[in-house]
Structure formats: C-alpha cells, structure tokens
Design an enzyme around this catalytic site. Structure first.
Site, PDB file in Angstrom:
ATOM      1  N   PRO A 140       0.803  -0.934  -0.093  1.00 22.74           N
ATOM      2  CA  PRO A 140       0.143  -0.095   0.205  1.00 22.74           C
ATOM      3  C   PRO A 140       0.778   1.268  -0.012  1.00 22.74           C
ATOM      4  CG  PRO A 140       0.215  -0.787   2.172  1.00 22.74           C
ATOM      5  CD  PRO A 140       0.982  -1.857   1.145  1.00 22.74           C
ATOM      6  N   GLY A 141       0.410   2.264  -0.653  1.00 25.85           N
ATOM      7  CA  GLY A 141       1.160   3.687  -0.787  1.00 25.85           C
ATOM      8  C   GLY A 141      -0.016   4.657  -0.471  1.00 25.85           C
TER       9      GLY A 141
ATOM     10  N   CYS B 130       3.868  29.458 -15.049  1.00 20.68           N
ATOM     11  CA  CYS B 130       3.407  29.600 -16.634  1.00 20.68           C
ATOM     12  C   CYS B 130       2.833  28.515 -17.341  1.00 20.68           C
ATOM     13  CB  CYS B 130       4.474  30.399 -17.325  1.00 20.68           C
ATOM     14  SG  CYS B 130       5.270  31.700 -16.062  1.00 20.68           S
TER      15      CYS B 130
ATOM     16  N   TYR C 214      -3.639  14.219 -13.687  1.00 19.31           N
ATOM     17  CA  TYR C 214      -4.896  13.378 -13.933  1.00 19.31           C
ATOM     18  C   TYR C 214      -6.268  14.218 -13.503  1.00 19.31           C
ATOM     19  CZ  TYR C 214      -1.388  10.333 -11.472  1.00 19.31           C
ATOM     20  OH  TYR C 214      -0.242   9.678 -11.226  1.00 19.31           O
TER      21      TYR C 214
HETATM   22  C1  LIG Z   1       2.515   2.408  -7.204  1.00 19.15           C
HETATM   23  C2  LIG Z   1       2.499   1.206  -6.711  1.00 19.15           C
HETATM   24  C3  LIG Z   1       2.012   0.633  -5.345  1.00 19.15           C
HETATM   25  C4  LIG Z   1       1.481   1.444  -4.485  1.00 19.15           C
HETATM   26  O1  LIG Z   1      -0.165   1.821  -5.237  1.00 19.15           O
HETATM   27  P1  LIG Z   1      -1.186   2.615  -4.253  1.00 19.15           P
HETATM   28  O2  LIG Z   1      -2.207   2.813  -5.123  1.00 19.15           O
HETATM   29  O3  LIG Z   1      -0.506   3.945  -3.693  1.00 19.15           O
HETATM   30  O4  LIG Z   1      -1.530   1.776  -2.996  1.00 19.15           O
HETATM   31  C5  LIG Z   1       2.262  -0.665  -4.993  1.00 19.15           C
HETATM   32  N1  LIG Z   1       2.829  -1.595  -6.061  1.00 19.15           N
HETATM   33  C6  LIG Z   1       3.412  -1.061  -7.020  1.00 19.15           C
HETATM   34  C7  LIG Z   1       4.158  -2.002  -7.927  1.00 19.15           C
HETATM   35  C8  LIG Z   1       3.061   0.245  -7.607  1.00 19.15           C
HETATM   36  O5  LIG Z   1       3.639   0.681  -8.765  1.00 19.15           O
END
Ligand SMILES: *Cc1c(COP(=O)(O)O)cnc(C)c1O
Length: 443
Positions: free
Chosen positions: A303-304, A371, A345
């Site tokens: 997770p990110g 700009c 996006y």
């Molecule tokens: C960006 C990425 C994530 C994280 O995705 P989220 O939507 O931010 O949770 C996890 N695994 C891979 C391979 C990614 O490229």
C-alpha cells in the site's frame, strides 16, 4: 477508512482532522493551528499527521496480525513512491513496515533510515544493471520482475556477482480495476507485468536460470480502487497460478497482491483497510485448508496512497484574487510543481480555508504562479477569500511531494510532521542556490 474514523465524511476535512488530532493527543496543551505552522515554516508546506500515518499503517498491520496465520504470515511493504521523506519511512519502519521500492534511489532511502533490506521488494519495469547490483549487494527480499528480458538481465547480473536473485513475477491478471486510465495497471494493454497466459512458461524459464530463484508471485492492478472486488478477483487468479506451479514442482513462498486501496478525496467510500485484509485472508486461509495442503504462504501488501494520502495536506497562501470577465481566480503560492495530480490526472482535492470569512462566497479556480494553463489545484470552488488567506489542499499526502519538481526554478515545499502539539520540520524548503548547485557554465 484511512483517515480519522470511518464515520467521518468528506465534509469533515483532513485539515481539521490533522489538527484536531494534535489537540486530542495532548488535551491539556495548546492546540497547534495551521496558522502557527505557516508562521513557523512558511508556505507552501506539506503537513503530515503522525497519528494519521500510524493509524493507517496499523490498520493493515493489525488486521494482518488478526487474520494471517503465524507471525510470518504477512508483510506490509509500504510503496514509498507515494511519499518517501526519511521521517515518514523511519516512522513506518519502527511500526514494522517493509518497503516496496521502484528505484535504486529508493533503496538508498531505506538504507539511510536503517531499514532492513530483507523486507524490501523491488518493483518497476525498467531496472538498470546498476540498480540490480545495488539491490543484490544488500540481499533484498525479492525482485518483482516484470518481463522476460528483465529476467535474463537479472540472471546475468546475479551471476556476475556470484549471487542468486530471489524473484517474483508480476503477473498481469487482466482484471479491470475501474479506476483512472493513468493509474490502471492490470489490463492487457498496460506496460506492466507478464501476461497471465504467459505466466507458467515464464516461471518455467525462470526456474531453469542458474542465478534466479522464484520465491513469489505478485500483481498490482491499479491505484485508488474504492471497491476490493477487482483485487480479490486478481487474488483468485494468482492463487490458481500458485497451485499450477506447485504441480510442476515450483513452490512459491509468498503471494503479493500489490497496493491500490483508494482513499476518500471527495465523497469516495473506499473499502475499510481492515475489511479488505480480512477478505484477502478469508480466501487465503480457505485455500490453504483445501488446496494448498495447509502449507504456509506469506501474503504481502504494497500500500502507498492508503497509508499517507489522507495523512497529509498542502498549506498554501493566497497571493492575489483576480476577478476576470468570466471567472474568479485565487492565485496561491503552491503550484503544479508542488502538487502535480490535478494537472496530471485532473484529480480533485478538497480546499479548506483555514479562517472562514463571513462575506459571500464566489466561485474560484485555485491556481498557481507557474506559466502553464494546466497549473491549477482546484476548479470552481465556492469560497469566501481574502488576500493572505491560508488554504489547506486536502488529501495531499500521497503522490504530492514525491511528484514535485523544480519547474520555473521553484524550490520544493517544506515538509512538516505534526505530532501532538509539536510540529517537526522534516524537509527544509529548497532555496534557489541549491537548485542550480549541480550546474556549471561552459569554460
Ligand atoms: C504504485 C505502486 C504501489 C502503490 O499503489 P497505491 O495505489 O499507492 O497503494 C504498489 N505496488 C506497485 C508495484 C506500484 O507501482
């Protein structure tokens, strides 16, 4: 839900959340306000909440503890491209996080905070030989390989340094994540991963290479998924592959389902992290019981966004109000170079004035000084504004600072973590001389 409590709706903004938390954490001490933070550190500044970061990471970690079998049954690898400040990484490391990296630079960050390379997985379609050597020299947990040419290159590089590379194949399960095309990654037409139909033959090829050791399987079908159904569908497909591979004598140790759970930007209702983790393990444990002969397989998450997205805001100050023929503009001191998501996006971010005025609202576009017509942060917002007002751009913790650039020779914003009634500067604002320090003129 990755901010405050599940019952909090979009109307309750992350900014209040972040600063309220500091009050809740230290009830007797003075409340820390965004105004004080802006006074101390200037604007634009990214402000993160330690409590919110902790809460969202623990939502994963605690659910894993509850539903995974044994201490070694799960690993949460924070996808640090979402936000990679050392202080944030250190905080998550202390909570037990591993890391999902996409470059050698990100590995250097893990090393800089004393992170354990044995908890690092390396994703990305374009790993260079140099990055492979660096990762091999630190014995990272696993390379998430995305193509056959990469497999061969990794075999060659590992051989040249006398090592075996542990790998997982990123399989493209061809499920529709139903998210923005730029952040959907699991369809056939995407550049990522190995096609599902080619997975078995690619594993066979991998197993035959002398310096490659297949240990896992992974996927990552997209980002900002509100519903976990596509993720569970992908999981089922991976499980089938693990079984098929086992029948051929290729026994995998882990299954990595990627990242992707979304956050609430605007009236979004993402599945709760704990619920998602529970559903993943419901399938895993069922399968383990019936098909996988009870053999342990470690489940990994990457997770990110759901860890940091709603743990951060971008504080900015209104510089000018410009009343055009058809539109009102609030020109602020943050810009597309600070927060790229709207330009890239057309992403929607909440905008919350720190001080509310009683004058009637107007419909504003919130724009930066860069700009480019694409330099906007929010469009058509009903706000009552005055010059000098502080605004909080909400849900800016993920893919905010990490995507920032120096376009227009603008130093990147400062970063601050709020912890109780304390605000800690975790990255200084860049000044212009630092921006051109690496440049030189012709002799
Ligand atoms: C960006 C990425 C994530 C994280 O995705 P989220 O939507 O931010 O949770 C996890 N695994 C891979 C391979 C990614 O490229």
């Amino acid at each position: 839900m990755p901010y405050c409590a599940a019952s909090w709706r979009a109307a309750v903004s992350a900014v209040r959340c972040i600063f309220l938390r500091s009050r809740i954490a230290q009830p007797r001490k003075a409340r820390l306000s965004p105004i004080e933070v802006a006074k101390l550190f200037g604007t634009p500044t990214y402000v993160y909440s330690k409590a919110a970061l902790t809460e969202s990471f623990l939502a994963y970690a605690n659910a894993c503890k509850t539903y995974a079998q044994g201490d070694d049954g799960a690993l949460v690898c924070y996808a640090m491209k979402a936000s990679s400040n050392l202080a944030i990484l250190h905080l998550l490391k202390e909570l037990g996080a591993g890391f999902d990296i996409v470059s050698g630079g990100e590995l250097e960050r893990v090393l800089a905070i004393g992170g354990d390379p044995k908890k690092v997985i390396f994703s990305g379609v374009g790993k260079t030989r140099e990055e492979m050597r660096l990762a091999l020299s630190h014995d990272i947990l696993c390379f998430n390989v995305e193509s056959i040419p990469e497999l061969h290159r990794l075999n060659e590089v590992a051989g040249s340094v006398g090592k075996q590379a542990r790998i997982s194949l990123r399989v493209n399960p061809n499920v529709d994540a139903k998210t923005h095309p730029y952040i959907s990654t699991g369809l056939k037409e995407n550049k990522f991963g190995v096609a599902f139909e080619d997975a078995l033959s690619t594993y066979r090829a991998a197993a035959s290479l002398p310096h490659i050791h297949p240990v896992g399987i992974d996927c990552h079908i997209g980002s900002q998924l509100l519903d976990d159904a596509p993720l569970l569908e992908a999981l089922d497909k991976l499980i089938d592959l693990v079984d098929a591979l086992a029948r051929e004598g290729i026994h995998l140790h882990h299954l990595d389902i990627g990242g992707g759970i979304g956050i609430n930007y605007k009236d979004d209702e993402p599945v709760a992290i704990a619920k998602y983790v529970e559903r993943v393990f419901a399938r895993i444990n069922q399968w383990r019981l019936h098909n996988h002969q009870g053999k342990p397989i470690k489940v990994m998450f990457e997770p990110g966004r759901s860890i940091v997205g709603n743990a951060g805001i971008l504080l900015t100050e209104v510089q000018y109000l410009k009343h055009g023929a058809t539109k009102h503009f609030a020109i602020v001191d943050a810009a597309m170079n600070d927060l790229m998501r709207p330009a890239m996006y057309e992403a929607w971010h909440g905008v919350e004035p720190v001080v509310q005025h009683s004058q009637p609202a107007k419909t504003y576009d919130i724009v930066g000084p860069v700009c480019e017509s694409g330099d906007w942060l929010a469009r058509s917002r009903e706000l009552s504004l005055q010059e000098g007002d502080l605004l909080a751009i909400l849900s800016a913790g993920a893919y905010g600072m990490t995507m920032a650039s120096n376009y227009n020779t603008r130093g990147r914003a400062a970063e601050v973590i709020v912890d109780g009634d304390q605000a800690h500067l975790i990255r200084k604002r860049e000044n212009p001389s630092e921006l051109f320090a690496l440049e030189s003129i012709l002799k």
